[in-house]
Design a protein around this motif. Structure first.
Motif: not given
Length: 174
Positions: A73-95
């Protein structure tokens, strides 16, 4: 601005969100999302998630569920980040990239992955993965920018782990 330049981001990362999963051999899987605004934690924006659909220790599936729930529901109330960081390597980034594509959020914010260094392999720094690049980004003289990303990741890990411990404790007391 240096972080934007070093990581080739589309915008300066004033609002950074980081996601980390926590489980103990698949039991009571949870995730935490922390938010930093202008380099400082915004604790009122922190969120916790109980993983509902994943059975067993599957970090990729848990990341898929959490990111889908957080951004559907992005953009409907909650602010979106400028940067999303996922803890993990290439696999988590791909997800994460797949979820953003499925939710039609590509290009709305940047996404990176952060993985701990593997000292057994002779690595001296944590690794930052960006889309479209095979090797992690080297920080060189911008080591303080890497330290900031590590601080965000460590806070996310602490927050997710604390929530996981509370969940396990409450389940044990039932």
């Amino acid at each position: 601005e240096r972080l934007q330049k070093r990581l080739n981001l589309g915008r300066a990362p004033r609002r950074v969100e980081c996601v980390d999963n926590s489980t103990l051999m698949g039991s009571e899987p949870v995730a935490g999302v922390v938010v930093f605004v202008d380099g400082r934690p915004e604790t009122s924006a922190y969120r916790t998630y109980r993983i509902r659909t994943v059975v067993g220790p599957d970090d990729y599936a848990a990341m898929l569920e959490v990111l889908s729930r957080r951004y559907r529901d992005a953009g409907q109330g909650d602010a979106l980040p400028d940067l999303l960081m996922v803890d993990g390597g290439r696999g988590q980034l791909g997800v994460a990239l797949a979820v953003m594509r499925d939710l039609r959020l590509e290009g709305r914010f940047d996404v990176i992955g952060i993985a701990k260094k593997d000292e057994r392999r002779g690595e001296s720094q944590d690794k930052i993965f960006v889309p479209g690049r095979a090797n992690p980004v080297a920080f060189g003289r911008d080591a303080d920018a890497l330290l900031f990303l590590q601080r965000v990741r460590d806070e996310t890990h602490r927050f997710a782990l604390a929530f996981h411990r509370r969940r396990r404790r409450s389940v044990a007391l039932r």
